[in-house]
Design an enzyme around this catalytic site. Structure first.
Site, PDB file in Angstrom:
ATOM      1  CG  ASP A  79      -0.350   0.217   2.529  1.00  0.00           C
ATOM      2  OD1 ASP A  79       0.903   0.319   2.607  1.00  0.00           O
ATOM      3  OD2 ASP A  79      -1.099   0.314   3.535  1.00  0.00           O
ATOM      4  CG  HIS A  80      -0.742   4.747   1.550  1.00  0.00           C
ATOM      5  ND1 HIS A  80      -1.821   3.882   1.565  1.00  0.00           N
ATOM      6  CD2 HIS A  80      -0.724   5.358   2.762  1.00  0.00           C
ATOM      7  CE1 HIS A  80      -2.437   3.983   2.727  1.00  0.00           C
ATOM      8  NE2 HIS A  80      -1.783   4.873   3.475  1.00  0.00           N
ATOM      9  CB  CYS A 106       1.013  -2.304   4.780  1.00  0.00           C
ATOM     10  SG  CYS A 106       0.885  -3.317   6.254  1.00  0.00           S
ATOM     11  CB  THR A 147       2.402  -2.051  11.047  1.00  0.00           C
ATOM     12  OG1 THR A 147       1.159  -2.540  10.513  1.00  0.00           O
ATOM     13  CG2 THR A 147       2.211  -0.646  11.615  1.00  0.00           C
ATOM     14  N   GLY A 167      -1.601  -5.230   8.916  1.00  0.00           N
ATOM     15  CA  GLY A 167      -2.819  -5.315   8.110  1.00  0.00           C
ATOM     16  C   GLY A 167      -2.653  -6.294   6.957  1.00  0.00           C
ATOM     17  CG  HIS A 224       9.993 -24.835  12.510  1.00  0.00           C
ATOM     18  ND1 HIS A 224      10.035 -24.813  13.890  1.00  0.00           N
ATOM     19  CD2 HIS A 224      11.128 -25.468  12.107  1.00  0.00           C
ATOM     20  CE1 HIS A 224      11.144 -25.413  14.306  1.00  0.00           C
ATOM     21  NE2 HIS A 224      11.830 -25.801  13.239  1.00  0.00           N
ATOM     22  CG  HIS A 242       8.330 -28.527  11.101  1.00  0.00           C
ATOM     23  ND1 HIS A 242       8.081 -28.024  12.353  1.00  0.00           N
ATOM     24  CD2 HIS A 242       9.622 -28.933  11.095  1.00  0.00           C
ATOM     25  CE1 HIS A 242       9.197 -28.099  13.081  1.00  0.00           C
ATOM     26  NE2 HIS A 242      10.133 -28.651  12.339  1.00  0.00           N
TER      27      HIS A 242
HETATM   28  C1  RB5 Z   1      -1.757   2.913   6.363  1.00  0.00           C
HETATM   29  O1  RB5 Z   1      -1.700   4.157   6.977  1.00  0.00           O
HETATM   30  C2  RB5 Z   1      -1.468   1.818   7.372  1.00  0.00           C
HETATM   31  O2  RB5 Z   1      -2.572   1.657   8.212  1.00  0.00           O
HETATM   32  C3  RB5 Z   1      -1.120   0.534   6.681  1.00  0.00           C
HETATM   33  O3  RB5 Z   1      -0.013   0.727   5.864  1.00  0.00           O
HETATM   34  C4  RB5 Z   1      -0.753  -0.630   7.562  1.00  0.00           C
HETATM   35  O4  RB5 Z   1       0.208  -0.286   8.504  1.00  0.00           O
HETATM   36  C5  RB5 Z   1      -1.871  -1.386   8.142  1.00  0.00           C
HETATM   37  O5  RB5 Z   1      -1.691  -2.382   8.852  1.00  0.00           O
END
Ligand code: RB5
Length: 142
Positions: free
Chosen positions: A8-9, A65, A67, A70, A98, A133
């Protein structure tokens, strides 16, 4: 091995670094986007990559993404997908040995590109150990 890559962005910058690494390694790539830092919804791109892996058009997928959380949640909704969120070398290796992870998730706001590329290399170069496994994976795959 053909690899589908999506972001994503929040992961757009790191996706470019990963694509450059994969090209250097002579890896076959499917770039599923996104292609700019304009805001998009990460489940759309998780879906595009997971469909490539689930259909066997690609053997592995990489999702980025902000983090990685998501993307990993969305990817693991797909039956054929075993997505692993890894921000260091040990879990990258173990997710292959594993868990036979077929999708790697990364958070571009969590780690820098240097470590991220080492994680990707380790994840691509580690084989599944099989044996007990495999039985455990089968327990949650039917
Ligand atoms: C986008 O702002 C952010 O929520 C997304 O990139 C991600 O971290 C979601 O889990």
């Amino acid at each position: 091995m053909k690899i589908a890559v999506g972001c994503d962005h929040g992961g757009f910058g790191l996706k470019d670094d990963i694509l450059a690494l994969l090209r250097d390694r002579g890896q076959e790539i499917m770039d599923m986007g996104t292609d700019s830092s304009d805001s998009v919804d990460y489940p759309d791109f998780a879906g595009l990559v997971c469909e490539q892996v689930a259909s066997c058009a690609c053997q592995r997928g990489i999702l980025i993404c902000g983090t990685g959380i998501g993307m990993s949640m969305a990817a693991n909704r797909y039956k054929a997908i075993r997505a692993a969120l890894c921000h260091e070398i040990f879990t990258a290796r173990m997710s292959r040995e594993h868990n036979d992870a077929n999708v790697l998730c990364l958070g571009a706001r969590v780690i820098g590109p240097g470590l991220a590329l080492e994680v990707v290399k380790t994840w691509l170069e580690t084989d599944f150990a099989g044996g007990r496994h495999l039985r455990r994976i089968e327990m949650f795959s039917s």
